[in-house]
Write a protein that holds these residues in place. Structure first.
Motif, PDB file in Angstrom:
ATOM      1  N   GLU A  42      21.864  36.953 -25.249  1.00 59.06           N
ATOM      2  CA  GLU A  42      20.988  36.637 -24.107  1.00 59.06           C
ATOM      3  C   GLU A  42      19.886  35.645 -24.509  1.00 59.06           C
ATOM      4  OE1 GLU A  42      21.442  40.852 -21.597  1.00 59.06           O
ATOM      5  OE2 GLU A  42      19.581  40.448 -22.663  1.00 59.06           O
ATOM      6  N   LEU A  43      19.419  35.765 -25.747  1.00 59.81           N
ATOM      7  CA  LEU A  43      18.364  34.858 -26.206  1.00 59.81           C
ATOM      8  C   LEU A  43      18.892  33.448 -26.476  1.00 59.81           C
ATOM      9  CD1 LEU A  43      16.590  37.152 -28.871  1.00 59.81           C
ATOM     10  CD2 LEU A  43      15.733  36.580 -26.592  1.00 59.81           C
ATOM     11  N   ARG A  44      20.191  33.357 -26.738  1.00 58.31           N
ATOM     12  CA  ARG A  44      20.751  32.108 -27.268  1.00 58.31           C
ATOM     13  C   ARG A  44      20.520  30.881 -26.384  1.00 58.31           C
ATOM     14  NH1 ARG A  44      20.453  29.759 -31.258  1.00 58.31           N
ATOM     15  NH2 ARG A  44      20.774  31.766 -32.284  1.00 58.31           N
ATOM     16  N   SER A  45      20.764  31.002 -25.056  1.00 52.92           N
ATOM     17  CA  SER A  45      20.680  29.767 -24.256  1.00 52.92           C
ATOM     18  C   SER A  45      19.249  29.240 -24.242  1.00 52.92           C
ATOM     19  CB  SER A  45      21.199  29.978 -22.840  1.00 52.92           C
ATOM     20  OG  SER A  45      20.522  31.041 -22.245  1.00 52.92           O
ATOM     21  N   LYS A  46      18.287  30.154 -24.199  1.00 54.14           N
ATOM     22  CA  LYS A  46      16.887  29.708 -24.243  1.00 54.14           C
ATOM     23  C   LYS A  46      16.559  29.123 -25.623  1.00 54.14           C
ATOM     24  CE  LYS A  46      12.488  30.074 -22.745  1.00 54.14           C
ATOM     25  NZ  LYS A  46      11.907  29.791 -21.465  1.00 54.14           N
ATOM     26  N   LEU A  47      17.050  29.785 -26.684  1.00 58.60           N
ATOM     27  CA  LEU A  47      16.742  29.302 -28.035  1.00 58.60           C
ATOM     28  C   LEU A  47      17.271  27.895 -28.270  1.00 58.60           C
ATOM     29  CD1 LEU A  47      17.442  32.532 -30.092  1.00 58.60           C
ATOM     30  CD2 LEU A  47      15.281  31.262 -30.041  1.00 58.60           C
ATOM     31  N   ASP A  48      18.374  27.573 -27.628  1.00 60.94           N
ATOM     32  CA  ASP A  48      18.974  26.272 -27.878  1.00 60.94           C
ATOM     33  C   ASP A  48      18.299  25.142 -27.112  1.00 60.94           C
ATOM     34  OD1 ASP A  48      20.613  27.260 -29.791  1.00 60.94           O
ATOM     35  OD2 ASP A  48      22.365  27.497 -28.498  1.00 60.94           O
ATOM     36  N   GLN A  49      17.257  25.484 -26.331  1.00 58.09           N
ATOM     37  CA  GLN A  49      16.481  24.405 -25.703  1.00 58.09           C
ATOM     38  C   GLN A  49      15.714  23.666 -26.787  1.00 58.09           C
ATOM     39  OE1 GLN A  49      13.912  25.889 -22.622  1.00 58.09           O
ATOM     40  NE2 GLN A  49      15.624  26.876 -21.567  1.00 58.09           N
ATOM     41  N   ALA A  50      15.670  22.359 -26.672  1.00 61.27           N
ATOM     42  CA  ALA A  50      15.122  21.535 -27.753  1.00 61.27           C
ATOM     43  C   ALA A  50      13.629  21.739 -27.978  1.00 61.27           C
ATOM     44  CB  ALA A  50      15.401  20.078 -27.446  1.00 61.27           C
ATOM     45  N   ASN A  51      12.895  22.167 -26.953  1.00 61.09           N
ATOM     46  CA  ASN A  51      11.427  22.118 -27.067  1.00 61.09           C
ATOM     47  C   ASN A  51      10.796  23.408 -27.587  1.00 61.09           C
ATOM     48  OD1 ASN A  51      11.883  23.772 -24.986  1.00 61.09           O
ATOM     49  ND2 ASN A  51      10.664  22.660 -23.469  1.00 61.09           N
ATOM     50  N   LEU A  52      11.544  24.261 -28.196  1.00 58.57           N
ATOM     51  CA  LEU A  52      10.973  25.539 -28.619  1.00 58.57           C
ATOM     52  C   LEU A  52      10.348  25.508 -30.009  1.00 58.57           C
ATOM     53  CD1 LEU A  52      13.575  28.049 -27.163  1.00 58.57           C
ATOM     54  CD2 LEU A  52      11.324  27.483 -26.284  1.00 58.57           C
ATOM     55  N   VAL A  53      10.481  24.396 -30.721  1.00 62.06           N
ATOM     56  CA  VAL A  53       9.845  24.299 -32.038  1.00 62.06           C
ATOM     57  C   VAL A  53       8.427  23.795 -31.816  1.00 62.06           C
ATOM     58  CG1 VAL A  53       9.934  23.216 -34.301  1.00 62.06           C
ATOM     59  CG2 VAL A  53      12.059  23.846 -33.150  1.00 62.06           C
ATOM     60  N   THR A  63      11.173  26.119 -36.655  1.00 66.53           N
ATOM     61  CA  THR A  63      11.269  27.501 -36.170  1.00 66.53           C
ATOM     62  C   THR A  63      11.166  27.505 -34.650  1.00 66.53           C
ATOM     63  OG1 THR A  63      10.280  28.387 -38.182  1.00 66.53           O
ATOM     64  CG2 THR A  63      10.183  29.793 -36.243  1.00 66.53           C
ATOM     65  N   ARG A  64      12.129  28.145 -34.005  1.00 58.42           N
ATOM     66  CA  ARG A  64      12.096  28.251 -32.556  1.00 58.42           C
ATOM     67  C   ARG A  64      11.472  29.595 -32.183  1.00 58.42           C
ATOM     68  NH1 ARG A  64      18.472  26.799 -32.133  1.00 58.42           N
ATOM     69  NH2 ARG A  64      18.286  24.545 -31.919  1.00 58.42           N
ATOM     70  N   ARG A  65      10.595  29.555 -31.192  1.00 60.75           N
ATOM     71  CA  ARG A  65       9.929  30.782 -30.734  1.00 60.75           C
ATOM     72  C   ARG A  65       9.791  30.764 -29.227  1.00 60.75           C
ATOM     73  NH1 ARG A  65       6.068  32.621 -34.755  1.00 60.75           N
ATOM     74  NH2 ARG A  65       6.515  31.255 -36.501  1.00 60.75           N
ATOM     75  N   PHE A  66       9.896  31.927 -28.622  1.00 58.01           N
ATOM     76  CA  PHE A  66       9.472  32.047 -27.225  1.00 58.01           C
ATOM     77  C   PHE A  66       9.197  33.508 -26.887  1.00 58.01           C
ATOM     78  CE2 PHE A  66      13.006  33.782 -24.772  1.00 58.01           C
ATOM     79  CZ  PHE A  66      14.096  33.593 -25.626  1.00 58.01           C
ATOM     80  N   GLY A  67       8.415  33.686 -25.805  1.00 57.14           N
ATOM     81  CA  GLY A  67       7.914  35.025 -25.503  1.00 57.14           C
ATOM     82  C   GLY A  67       8.408  35.643 -24.210  1.00 57.14           C
ATOM     83  N   SER A  68       9.178  34.918 -23.423  1.00 53.40           N
ATOM     84  CA  SER A  68       9.605  35.474 -22.118  1.00 53.40           C
ATOM     85  C   SER A  68      10.834  36.368 -22.315  1.00 53.40           C
ATOM     86  CB  SER A  68       9.929  34.333 -21.150  1.00 53.40           C
ATOM     87  OG  SER A  68      10.892  33.468 -21.739  1.00 53.40           O
ATOM     88  N   ILE A  69      10.699  37.340 -23.166  1.00 58.91           N
ATOM     89  CA  ILE A  69      11.848  38.153 -23.583  1.00 58.91           C
ATOM     90  C   ILE A  69      12.422  38.977 -22.434  1.00 58.91           C
ATOM     91  CG2 ILE A  69      12.617  39.950 -25.190  1.00 58.91           C
ATOM     92  CD1 ILE A  69      11.746  37.199 -26.457  1.00 58.91           C
ATOM     93  N   MET A  70      11.566  39.629 -21.660  1.00 63.52           N
ATOM     94  CA  MET A  70      12.101  40.517 -20.630  1.00 63.52           C
ATOM     95  C   MET A  70      12.744  39.733 -19.481  1.00 63.52           C
ATOM     96  SD  MET A  70      11.360  43.039 -22.371  1.00 63.52           S
ATOM     97  CE  MET A  70      12.548  43.889 -21.401  1.00 63.52           C
ATOM     98  N   ARG A  71      12.332  38.482 -19.330  1.00 63.52           N
ATOM     99  CA  ARG A  71      12.964  37.629 -18.309  1.00 63.52           C
ATOM    100  C   ARG A  71      14.306  37.102 -18.788  1.00 63.52           C
ATOM    101  NH1 ARG A  71       9.163  32.897 -16.937  1.00 63.52           N
ATOM    102  NH2 ARG A  71       7.779  33.892 -18.429  1.00 63.52           N
ATOM    103  N   ASP A  72      14.334  36.642 -20.052  1.00 63.29           N
ATOM    104  CA  ASP A  72      15.526  35.946 -20.541  1.00 63.29           C
ATOM    105  C   ASP A  72      16.515  36.850 -21.266  1.00 63.29           C
ATOM    106  OD1 ASP A  72      15.056  33.159 -19.777  1.00 63.29           O
ATOM    107  OD2 ASP A  72      13.236  33.412 -20.940  1.00 63.29           O
TER     108      ASP A  72
END
Ligand SMILES: O=C(O)CCC(=O)C(=O)O
Length: 292
Positions: A42-53, A63-72
């Motif tokens: 479930e995290l993968r498609s968001k992680l593969d967005q280019a702008n997360l570093v 390093t890729r990071r994001f916080g919208s875990i419960m949404r994504d």
């Protein structure tokens, strides 16, 4: 001092005792491969967005990071609200608050070639230090195998004993948390730690969740990360953890809300916490009701 590794069936008291003593403990294979693989997918498609570093000294440059875990990645509910995590957090945090909350939820994928993150303590967010009171705990879930080569989290066992943030422990004694997928590294907010360097050819994927005392401001704004329409999909205990509950009872509540959604979304502490927490929650509420 070596990091302690316990297996998933270790009693909560043993996990808490190692955590209090060393400031960190690994519980191996606490979650099964089905759930960790699902969350990772479930995290993968968001992680593969280019702008997360984020490109900063602290967040790294690979390093890729994001916080919208419960949404994504809604399946992560099972990890954020895991019974063992809640049982450990109860022991560490409930002596200092009526209810605690999620401070932040962050997916962290360390890509090949990333250097080691600076060692730090998470509780330096809060400009206060009271002896014996941990403000938060962190739980790093390994969503793939963590090794010393691929960036397994570096931890300094027993570094939490340095009460003031300016008392620097000898951080050269760090160790990598080497743990198979599904394991969880528990660490106190005052324990020095950081992401490891990734010298392997694959990425290292973790989900790091923090839980903080209910009267503190959450590190990441969970009402924006998980707005009401999304929060409504989760159970009462998780909604309470996300902040959809007031802290305290009677006239001593903070985080109250009288709006329209209060009736269906906001969780009363007695529902979410007393029932699920047994004696601890009941004692807190009984004390509040008696006015002592
Ligand atoms: O990625 C890790 O292993 C730890 C990350 C961390 O401690 C942080 O970003 O604050």
């Amino acid at each position: 001092m070596a990091l302690t590794y316990l297996y998933a069936d270790a009693p909560v008291e043993q996990v808490v005792s190692a955590l209090r003593r060393d400031g960190a403990v690994v519980v191996t294979e606490l979650a099964g491969p089905d759930i960790t693989d699902l969350v990772a997918a479930e995290l993968r498609s968001k992680l593969d967005q280019a702008n997360l570093v984020k490109q900063s000294a602290f967040d790294g440059t690979r390093t890729r990071r994001f916080g919208s875990i419960m949404r994504d990645a809604p399946s992560a509910a099972e990890l954020v609200d895991h019974d063992s995590v809640v049982a450990v957090a109860d022991e560490i945090l409930l002596p200092h608050c009526a209810t605690y909350q999620v401070g932040s939820l962050t997916a962290i994928e360390i890509l090949p070639g990333e250097g080691a993150q600076g060692l730090h303590r998470d509780d330096s967010l809060y400009p206060m230090e009271l002896a014996g009171m941990e403000l938060q705990i962190g739980v790093m879930w390994a969503l793939n195998d963590f090794t010393s080569e691929n960036g397994g989290t570096r931890v300094v066992p027993r570094s939490h004993r340095f009460i003031r943030s300016w008392h620097l422990p000898d951080v050269s004694n760090w160790e990598s948390a080497i743990m198979p997928k599904g394991s969880a590294l528990f660490y106190l907010g005052s324990t020095w730690h950081g992401g490891g360097a990734n010298q392997s050819e694959g990425s290292r994927l973790g989900l790091i969740n923090t839980y903080s005392l209910g009267w503190l401001r959450q590190e990441a704004n969970q009402y924006l990360e998980t707005p009401p329409d999304i929060a409504a999909k989760f159970g009462a205990r998780l909604r309470a953890l996300l902040g959809y509950t007031p802290h305290g009872s009677g006239d001593d509540q903070i985080g109250v809300f009288d709006g329209e959604c209060a009736g269906w979304l906001q969780v009363q502490p007695e529902q979410a916490w007393r029932d699920e927490r047994g004696q601890v929650g009941s004692a807190v509420d009984a004390k509040a009701q008696s006015g002592d």
